[in-house]
Design an enzyme around this catalytic site. Structure first.
Site, PDB file in Angstrom:
ATOM      1  N   SER A 115       0.830  -1.208   0.000  1.00  0.00           N
ATOM      2  CA  SER A 115       0.000   0.000   0.000  1.00  0.00           C
ATOM      3  C   SER A 115       0.860   1.252   0.000  1.00  0.00           C
ATOM      4  CB  SER A 115      -0.900   0.025   1.240  1.00  0.00           C
ATOM      5  OG  SER A 115      -1.633   1.234   1.250  1.00  0.00           O
ATOM      6  N   LYS A 169      -4.384  -6.942   3.484  1.00  0.00           N
ATOM      7  CA  LYS A 169      -4.455  -5.816   2.526  1.00  0.00           C
ATOM      8  C   LYS A 169      -5.913  -5.526   2.142  1.00  0.00           C
ATOM      9  CE  LYS A 169      -3.041  -2.537  -0.222  1.00  0.00           C
ATOM     10  NZ  LYS A 169      -3.952  -2.276  -1.260  1.00  0.00           N
ATOM     11  N   HIS A 172      -7.348  -3.627   4.939  1.00  0.00           N
ATOM     12  CA  HIS A 172      -6.779  -2.272   4.855  1.00  0.00           C
ATOM     13  C   HIS A 172      -7.613  -1.435   3.889  1.00  0.00           C
ATOM     14  CE1 HIS A 172      -4.443   0.668   2.550  1.00  0.00           C
ATOM     15  NE2 HIS A 172      -3.724   0.883   3.635  1.00  0.00           N
ATOM     16  N   ASN A 173      -7.904  -2.014   2.740  1.00  0.00           N
ATOM     17  CA  ASN A 173      -8.669  -1.270   1.735  1.00  0.00           C
ATOM     18  C   ASN A 173     -10.112  -1.028   2.173  1.00  0.00           C
ATOM     19  OD1 ASN A 173      -6.294  -1.557   0.311  1.00  0.00           O
ATOM     20  ND2 ASN A 173      -7.328  -1.845  -1.636  1.00  0.00           N
ATOM     21  N   GLU A 176      -9.917   1.793   4.308  1.00  0.00           N
ATOM     22  CA  GLU A 176      -9.667   2.943   3.402  1.00  0.00           C
ATOM     23  C   GLU A 176     -11.006   3.468   2.836  1.00  0.00           C
ATOM     24  OE1 GLU A 176      -6.510   2.314   0.350  1.00  0.00           O
ATOM     25  OE2 GLU A 176      -8.073   2.734  -1.110  1.00  0.00           O
TER      26      GLU A 176
END
Ligand code: 6PG
Length: 458
Positions: A115, A169, A172-173, A176
């Site tokens: 990222s 990940k 994480h997104n 986000e």
């Protein structure tokens, strides 16, 4: 992104070969890399001729079929003990399938989330690797060298086996998506209720970025309001069509959370809000038909922006809390054995969701690794209590003004639901048993019960 990662590796003394099917990209790689230890390859023969065995190949290709297609093309050149690292945003189930398949041919495969966008790739991203520990150990030093650093700590750590890296990940997104939507909602409410210029918005977000909201996303939001448009005299933000696109990682987070029966409503709301924004033509038509006699905001700029600062802080905490609780649930379900303090640690730098708040999240999980939810961490719980008044006032203002703030509302409802020792699910159970004999449990004795309800005759 691939090219930037190549330069980043070279800066740290590694010699790298780069291959792209687009010869133009290879030309510019060679031109820009002059003086560095880089080989530009125009075909796979040249690419593999430049690698020492056992080989390490990093893929930076779009998720889905392209990854399988590239792996298929690489296979004839790969042999025992070679390592392929998929550094894109692949779906974690694909990563598990690829790991298993390549293992049959003695080829190691790692799913590695990266990222930080192009800038991060060049100057230090946050790296989320998963796969076999032995495979990670082979590339650990290189990943540490190229990653972002926070107080000297590299923003990379071995996360766990199989798809652990790509799962982290994905979440994480998801976070986000949540944070971006919350910021957009604060913008919407201020735009609707106050007479603010883009410069005012720039100033408000810049000020917020100096306090407890300090984060990469608040920082770039401040910058965005200051950006002039090249084609008109307006600010660029006002010339951008209000229909957001997505590549799927937020949606995957919501889908998987539902599969695991784990609530992440802020993130779900953010995904739906992007979908709703996409219905631009329908929205424009509906605006003409569906009116609300909105209540004008009677307060002042300072008051509303202070409530919104509380609202953002509160809902950012619940968004991280939901993401972390999903990681905790998934870690058990998929046997990743994630250490949530380490996840928080590597998210503090380089990545899109980096923020001051992650220091508190790191402290929370360092003190109590099995904490069931960040909401019940003493320090964060105290913060939530302290800013809920302002948050509730911001929500009321939005309701009166008819401004949609779905992620903020979801955040507040999540909080109010999580802190409720009693919820009306008894009634849901009664309804299920009434129409479908789905049974229920009782509060006063063990067992499973069914009642012959007095059915309504039509
Ligand atoms: C990152 C970003 C990166 C990408 C997003 C965009 O961590 O660097 O998350 O992976 O920009 O996937 O996602 P959407 O296109 O779905 O908004």
């Amino acid at each position: 992104m691939g090219r930037n990662l190549v330069y980043n590796m070279c800066d740290h003394g590694y010699s790298v070969a780069g291959f792209d099917k687009d010869e133009g990209k290879v030309d510019s790689l060679e031109k820009e890399a002059e003086g560095r230890k880089v080989v530009g390859a125009r075909n796979l023969n040249d690419f593999f001729a430049a690698l020492k065995s056992p080989k390490v190949v990093m893929l930076l290709v779009p998720a889905g079929k392209p990854v399988d297609a590239v792996i298929g093309e690489l296979k004839p050149f790969l042999s025992n003990d070679d390592l392929v690292m998929d550094c894109g945003n692949s779906h974690f189930t694909d990563t598990d399938a690829r790991t298993e398949q390549l293992a049959k041919e003695q080829i190691h495969f790692m799913g590695v989330g990266i990222s930080g966008g192009e800038y991060g790739a060049r100057f230090g991203p946050s790296i989320m690797p998963g796969g076999a520990r032995e495979a990670y150990d082979r590339v650990a030093q290189m990943l540490k060298d190229v990653s972002a650093k926070v107080n000297g700590d590299p923003c990379v750590v071995y996360l766990g086996p199989g798809s652990a890296g790509h799962y982290v990940k994905m979440v994480h997104n998801g976070i986000e998506y949540g944070l971006m939507q919350l910021i957009a909602e604060a913008y919407h409410l201020m735009k609707a209720c106050l007479n603010l210029t883009n410069d005012d918005l720039h100033n408000i977000f810049s000020k917020w970025n100096k306090g407890r909201l300090k984060s990469y996303l608040i920082e770039i939001t401040a910058d965005i309001f200051a950006q002039k448009d090249d084609l008109t005299d307006n600010r660029l933000v006002d010339m951008i069509l209000d229909a957001s696109k997505q590549n799927g990682t937020g949606q995957w987070t919501s889908q998987n959370a539902m599969e695991l029966y784990l609530p992440i409503p802020d993130i779900d709301a953010a995904v739906s809000a992007r979908d709703l924004s996409g219905l631009k033509a329908e929205r424009v038509a509906a605006q003409k038909m569906l009116e609300w006699r909105k209540v004008a905001f009677a307060g002042n700029d300072t008051e509303l922006s202070a409530w919104l600062e509380n609202a953002l802080y509160f809902s950012m905490i619940t968004t991280y809390a939901q993401g972390m609780s999903l990681l905790q649930r998934a870690s058990k379900e998929y046997h990743y054995d994630l250490k949530l303090d380490e996840v928080a640690k590597i998210w503090r730098g380089g990545c899109i969701i980096r923020s001051g708040l992650l220091e508190d999240i790191l402290s929370a999980y360092s003190a109590e690794p099995a904490l069931p939810n960040l909401l019940v961490n003493k320090a964060l719980g105290h913060e939530l209590q302290a800013c809920q008044d302002g948050f509730r006032l911001a929500v009321k203002t939005a309701v009166d003004a008819g401004v949609p703030i779905p992620a903020m509302m979801a955040s507040l409802a999540y909080y109010d639901g999580y802190r409720s020792g009693w919820l009306p699910a008894n009634l849901i159970q009664a309804q299920r048993d009434y129409f479908g004999a789905h049974t229920y449990e009782r509060v006063d004795r063990e067992g499973i019960f069914h009642t012959q309800w007095k059915q309504k005759q039509n």
